[in-house]
Write an enzyme that holds these catalytic residues in place. Structure first.
Site, mmCIF file in Angstrom:
data_model
loop_
_atom_site.group_PDB
_atom_site.id
_atom_site.type_symbol
_atom_site.label_atom_id
_atom_site.label_comp_id
_atom_site.label_asym_id
_atom_site.label_seq_id
_atom_site.Cartn_x
_atom_site.Cartn_y
_atom_site.Cartn_z
ATOM 1 N N GLU A 1 -5.340 -87.362 71.891
ATOM 2 C CA GLU A 1 -6.373 -87.687 70.438
ATOM 3 C C GLU A 1 -5.550 -88.614 69.843
ATOM 4 O O GLU A 1 -6.088 -89.606 68.330
ATOM 5 C CB GLU A 1 -6.529 -86.681 69.806
ATOM 6 C CG GLU A 1 -8.031 -87.034 69.159
ATOM 7 C CD GLU A 1 -8.510 -85.800 68.141
ATOM 8 O OE1 GLU A 1 -8.060 -84.917 67.904
ATOM 9 O OE2 GLU A 1 -9.850 -84.954 69.039
ATOM 10 N N HIS B 1 0.391 -76.039 94.535
ATOM 11 C CA HIS B 1 -0.245 -75.346 95.391
ATOM 12 C C HIS B 1 -1.303 -76.197 95.895
ATOM 13 O O HIS B 1 -2.635 -76.389 96.408
ATOM 14 C CB HIS B 1 -0.641 -73.993 96.356
ATOM 15 C CG HIS B 1 0.497 -73.191 96.630
ATOM 16 N ND1 HIS B 1 1.154 -72.792 97.157
ATOM 17 C CD2 HIS B 1 1.601 -72.835 95.464
ATOM 18 C CE1 HIS B 1 1.964 -71.791 97.387
ATOM 19 N NE2 HIS B 1 2.315 -71.818 96.706
ATOM 20 N N LYS C 1 -19.475 -88.527 67.424
ATOM 21 C CA LYS C 1 -19.708 -87.670 66.623
ATOM 22 C C LYS C 1 -20.719 -88.422 65.414
ATOM 23 O O LYS C 1 -22.086 -88.127 65.428
ATOM 24 C CB LYS C 1 -18.758 -87.346 65.820
ATOM 25 C CG LYS C 1 -18.022 -86.316 66.047
ATOM 26 C CD LYS C 1 -16.245 -85.911 64.568
ATOM 27 C CE LYS C 1 -15.725 -85.008 65.202
ATOM 28 N NZ LYS C 1 -14.668 -84.344 64.095
#
Length: 434
Positions: A290, A311, A425
């Site tokens: 951000e 792994h 937003k």
């Protein structure tokens, strides 16, 4: 007695990255650091987070509040509503420092501190599960949002209010708000219902608010020693202003990330060898992404956990595209370590493990993985914590905040805004209003 220090090892970086002139950037980096610190009293600069280690009153207020809560014997549970920077920092501290079975411990073993759950997403199944499991009359609700109107915080708060009131509970009498003082919905609710409010400084952005009440209050309610946190912060604050690249860890990490990005390494991997640091990595991913992902610039942060991801991801790191800088985190001394028993009589294949500490084997795997990556010409750096406790994890988090801010200025972007987040937003609010 002086405590051991956090160390960095860039040996496997300088040997592989070309054109990394740290000394040539030294004056620029120290100028950036001076500018950051000189602007911390200026609200528009959003560098007030650099003041947080010195906010003695804030630490005192939180300690007193936590003591009062413990002495009241009223609450068993803590339920935190918040998303992103309003949640990840506290989760990182609590997960790293408390036992994974914290919520199962008796009140006595928790020494009166609270169990904790976080609602940090609009997932109806999770919200329902958490609310149905808790004894709401024994739950302290902490609602965190700097603006006071974050959708992902307000919506589950309203659901919890309904559930509480259906059980005859005065919801707001059990609430604590952490938000901007005298501004926004949560501040209004605090004043209307007489609920406690812990302020977020106006010049501190969400992802840099970890060491304000945003992170400190939930952590302290769960038994984290915030006095030791503050000691670590003060040391990190000192280190970050040292005019010496070898001693200034924040500057070294920022320069390594910057030059790697300039050399085509557009992925920054953070890989602690500790399962208890998963949320710590999540916190860092938000901080880095951000802050730096702007103007088509910035390396993408990638979370990884050792030895688990040896792994899975290590195959890609070793033989996939050479587009990553891998930052390993080692813990020298693991708490509650275990010694492997000698069962070589059962099979000689057990003999190599006998007598070793589990944490020692984990660190041997880290060193072996670094060696393999280096042989494959894959750049990597190492940060070593003497141990995982309040002092060192808070110190590291503050150093990474400073590193991120430095890197933003080296890239020529503002590390303290988030226009790409704000656009989504706005569209969300428009859709809800329609």
């Amino acid at each position: 007695m002086d405590r051991p220090r956090i160390k960095t090892d860039l040996t496997n970086y300088f040997g592989l990255e070309q054109g990394t002139d740290f000394r040539g950037q030294q004056d620029k980096v120290f100028s950036i650091i001076s500018s950051l610190y000189n602007s911390k009293a200026n609200i528009p600069s959003m560098t007030g987070w650099l003041n947080l280690p010195h906010e003695t009153q804030s630490f005192d207020d939180i300690n007193k509040f936590v003591s009062d809560i413990k002495n009241s014997d009223k609450y068993e549970h803590l339920l935190v509503f918040g998303i992103g920077g309003s949640s990840l920092g506290a989760q990182a501290l609590i997960e790293a420092l408390n036992t994974p079975l914290w919520n199962r411990l008796s009140r006595g073993k928790r020494k009166g501190f609270l169990t904790v759950d976080f609602i940090d997403n609009l997932d109806p199944g999770i919200i329902r599960t958490i609310l149905s499991r808790l004894k709401l009359d024994q739950t302290l609700f902490v609602i965190i949002s700097k603006t006071g109107g974050t959708v992902e915080t307000v919506v589950p708060m309203l659901i919890a209010k309904e559930w509480a009131e259906e059980s005859g509970i005065n919801f707001f009498k059990q609430c604590v708000f952490i938000t901007t003082k005298n501004k926004g919905l949560l501040s209004d609710l605090s004043q209307k219902h007489g609920a406690p409010l812990f302020p977020i400084p106006e010049n501190v952005g969400g992802r840099y608010s970890m060491f304000s009440p945003v992170g400190l209050l939930p952590a302290a309610l769960c038994g984290i020693d915030i006095n030791e946190v503050r000691a670590g912060l003060l040391e990190a604050d000192r280190i970050s202003q040292v005019q010496d690249l070898k001693a200034n860890i924040a500057a070294s990490i920022a320069l390594a990330a910057f030059f790697s990005y300039q050399n085509g390494k557009n992925i920054f991997v953070l890989m602690p060898y500790s399962t208890s640091m998963k949320r710590f990595v999540d916190w860092f991913v938000q901080l880095w992404a951000e802050s730096l992902g702007k103007s088509k610039k910035g390396s993408t942060p990638l979370p990884s956990i050792g030895a688990t991801d040896q792994h899975s991801q290590i195959q890609m790191f070793n033989e996939g595209p050479n587009d990553k800088l891998i930052c390993f985190l080692k813990i020298n001394k693991h708490k509650r370590d275990l010694t492997v028993p000698d069962y070589s009589s059962e099979s000689p294949e057990f003999r190599p493990y006998a007598g070793h500490k589990v944490g020692e084997i984990l660190n041997i795997e880290l060193d072996a993985t670094r060696r393999a990556l280096t042989e494959n010409q894959r750049s990597n750096i190492l940060i070593t914590l003497p141990e995982l406790d309040e002092y060192y994890i808070s110190q590291l988090m503050f150093i990474l905040e400073v590193s991120t801010a430095i890197c933003g200025h080296l890239l020529g972007v503002n590390p303290f805004d988030q226009p790409g987040v704000e656009l989504a937003k706005r569209y969300t609010k428009e859709a809800l209003s329609n």
